[in-house]
Design a protein around this motif. Structure first.
Motif, PDB file in Angstrom:
ATOM      1  N   GLN A  44       0.843  -1.196   0.000  1.00  9.35           N
ATOM      2  CA  GLN A  44       0.000   0.000   0.000  1.00  9.35           C
ATOM      3  C   GLN A  44       0.881   1.249   0.000  1.00  9.35           C
ATOM      4  OE1 GLN A  44      -2.439   0.941   3.461  1.00  9.35           O
ATOM      5  NE2 GLN A  44      -4.116   1.598   2.133  1.00  9.35           N
ATOM      6  N   ILE A  61       1.025  -8.152   5.437  1.00 12.12           N
ATOM      7  CA  ILE A  61       1.041  -9.597   5.211  1.00 12.12           C
ATOM      8  C   ILE A  61      -0.382 -10.148   5.087  1.00 12.12           C
ATOM      9  CG2 ILE A  61       0.990 -10.359   7.624  1.00 12.12           C
ATOM     10  CD1 ILE A  61       3.395 -12.201   6.881  1.00 12.12           C
ATOM     11  N   ARG A  62      -0.539 -11.155   4.245  1.00 13.46           N
ATOM     12  CA  ARG A  62      -1.807 -11.864   4.081  1.00 13.46           C
ATOM     13  C   ARG A  62      -1.565 -13.361   4.124  1.00 13.46           C
ATOM     14  NH1 ARG A  62      -3.097  -7.597   4.940  1.00 13.46           N
ATOM     15  NH2 ARG A  62      -4.406  -6.109   3.890  1.00 13.46           N
ATOM     16  N   ASP A 178       3.914   3.431  14.769  1.00 10.18           N
ATOM     17  CA  ASP A 178       2.617   3.059  14.204  1.00 10.18           C
ATOM     18  C   ASP A 178       1.511   3.241  15.238  1.00 10.18           C
ATOM     19  OD1 ASP A 178       0.954   2.057  12.239  1.00 10.18           O
ATOM     20  OD2 ASP A 178       2.052   0.184  11.993  1.00 10.18           O
ATOM     21  N   LYS A 202      -5.508   5.285  12.190  1.00  8.30           N
ATOM     22  CA  LYS A 202      -6.677   5.531  11.344  1.00  8.30           C
ATOM     23  C   LYS A 202      -7.941   5.812  12.152  1.00  8.30           C
ATOM     24  CE  LYS A 202      -7.695   0.646  10.221  1.00  8.30           C
ATOM     25  NZ  LYS A 202      -6.512  -0.038  10.770  1.00  8.30           N
ATOM     26  N   GLU A 238      -9.603   8.000   3.362  1.00  4.88           N
ATOM     27  CA  GLU A 238     -10.577   7.365   2.464  1.00  4.88           C
ATOM     28  C   GLU A 238     -11.263   8.341   1.520  1.00  4.88           C
ATOM     29  OE1 GLU A 238     -13.268   4.823   4.649  1.00  4.88           O
ATOM     30  OE2 GLU A 238     -11.693   3.336   5.023  1.00  4.88           O
ATOM     31  N   PHE A 257      -7.329   4.027   1.470  1.00  2.00           N
ATOM     32  CA  PHE A 257      -8.069   3.511   0.323  1.00  2.00           C
ATOM     33  C   PHE A 257      -8.305   4.579  -0.740  1.00  2.00           C
ATOM     34  CE2 PHE A 257     -10.367   0.147   3.211  1.00  2.00           C
ATOM     35  CZ  PHE A 257      -9.144  -0.481   3.424  1.00  2.00           C
TER      36      PHE A 257
END
Ligand code: C2E
Ligand code: CA
Ligand code: CA
Ligand code: CA
Length: 277
Positions: A44, A61-62, A178, A202, A238, A257
């Motif tokens: 991202q 990570i996914r 973070d 966020k 967003e 996003f």
């Protein structure tokens, strides 16, 4: 893909909460999953707001599980921390990130890589050694790497964190705090930490355009960062209105996003081509 994530996850989450035995079996599968390529990094972009340039990309990570489908990192990373498997996961992620960095360099893109590390990684003496090995193996400029570590990880043991952050900083690595704003650090503690950037959580950004309270929070966090001489990243952007607000208050980078969801490498390449076109 991002769209498919809710369906398999809903089923999965239910069973995960009920049966801890399933958590254990999941963890026993993690090392195999690494070897079999079930784990992937998605990317991202972080937009440098005033330059309108992509300078860094965050690696997220996914785990695409053959039976359970998409398992979000918020589910398996904490388990990996508990079992100690996190070291393998982090080392794997760093290696993939370095490889990807080189590929983008070859395509002519100069994009730094931001990798998330956990509280356990931060105080793991093997981490700096492994990073140094990767840097020489891949023959890269050390400034290509940012490590993102959560505010709560740093503040749970500020003394050990300070030592670890100093070691990493001396290696030329950029350090980013973070989830900033959620971890109760004091100005005095923060001042001691050798970090470069604060990443505004966020939670304060998602509804920024509509919420006066969030605007006040973000302004406060921004001036805190500026007083400490730190760069700022807002995550969870967003919409365009939020981006505009962040630009007005002098935020360095934006992520969310509105620019792009986290994407697999090939999709990110396409996105980047469009962005630069
Ligand atoms: P994080 O590091 O705070 O990452 C931000 C999360 O917000 C990511 O969720 C990202 O996909 C999501 N996000 C980004 N932009 C937006 C937006 O505009 N709106 C909304 N609603 N969400 C947005 P993700 O990928 O599910 O990761 C969740 C957390 O898992 C991360 O939070 C991080 O703490 C952890 N994580 C992910 N990858 C790794 C990893 O390789 N190692 C470690 N230790 N932790 C990781
Ligand atoms: Ca992060
Ligand atoms: Ca966050
Ligand atoms: Ca987080």
């Amino acid at each position: 893909s991002c769209k498919g994530k809710h369906f398999p996850y809903a089923i999965y989450q239910d069973s995960l909460n009920k049966y801890s035995v399933q958590r254990l079996s999941l963890m026993s599968e993690l090392r195999g999953a690494l070897a079999e390529g079930q784990l992937q990094l998605f990317y991202q972009p972080k937009l440098a707001i005033s330059e309108r340039k992509i300078t860094t990309v965050e690696c997220l990570i996914r785990w695409i599980h053959p039976v359970h489908g998409f398992i979000p990192p918020d589910e398996f990373i904490p388990l990996a921390e508990q079992t100690g498997a996190i070291r393998d996961v982090t080392h794997w992620g760093l290696r993939v990130a370095f490889k990807q960095y080189k590929q983008w360099q070859e395509l002519g893109y100069d994009i730094g890589m931001a990798v998330n590390i956990s509280a356990i990684d931060l105080v793991d003496m093997q981490l700096p050694t492994y990073v140094a090995e990767l840097m020489s193996e891949f023959d890269v400029d050390n400034t290509m790497l940012t490590l993102e570590v959560t505010e709560s990880a740093v503040m749970s043991d500020p003394e050990s964190a300070l030592k670890a952050l100093n070691t990493l900083r001396r290696m030329g690595i950029t350090l980013s705090i973070d989830d900033f704003g959620t971890g109760y650090s004091s100005m005095a503690q923060l001042k001691k930490m050798p970090v470069d950037e604060l990443k505004i959580d966020k939670a304060f950004v998602l509804d920024l355009a509509k919420s006066e309270d969030d605007k006040i929070m973000v302004r406060t966090l921004m001036s805190l960062a500026q007083n400490l001489g730190l760069k700022t990243v807002a995550e969870g952007v967003e919409d365009g209105e939020t981006l505009k607000f962040l630009q007005e208050v002098g935020c360095t980078k934006a992520q969310g996003f509105y620019m792009s969801r986290p994407l697999p490498a090939d999709k990110f390449n396409d996105w980047l081509k469009d962005f630069n076109a």
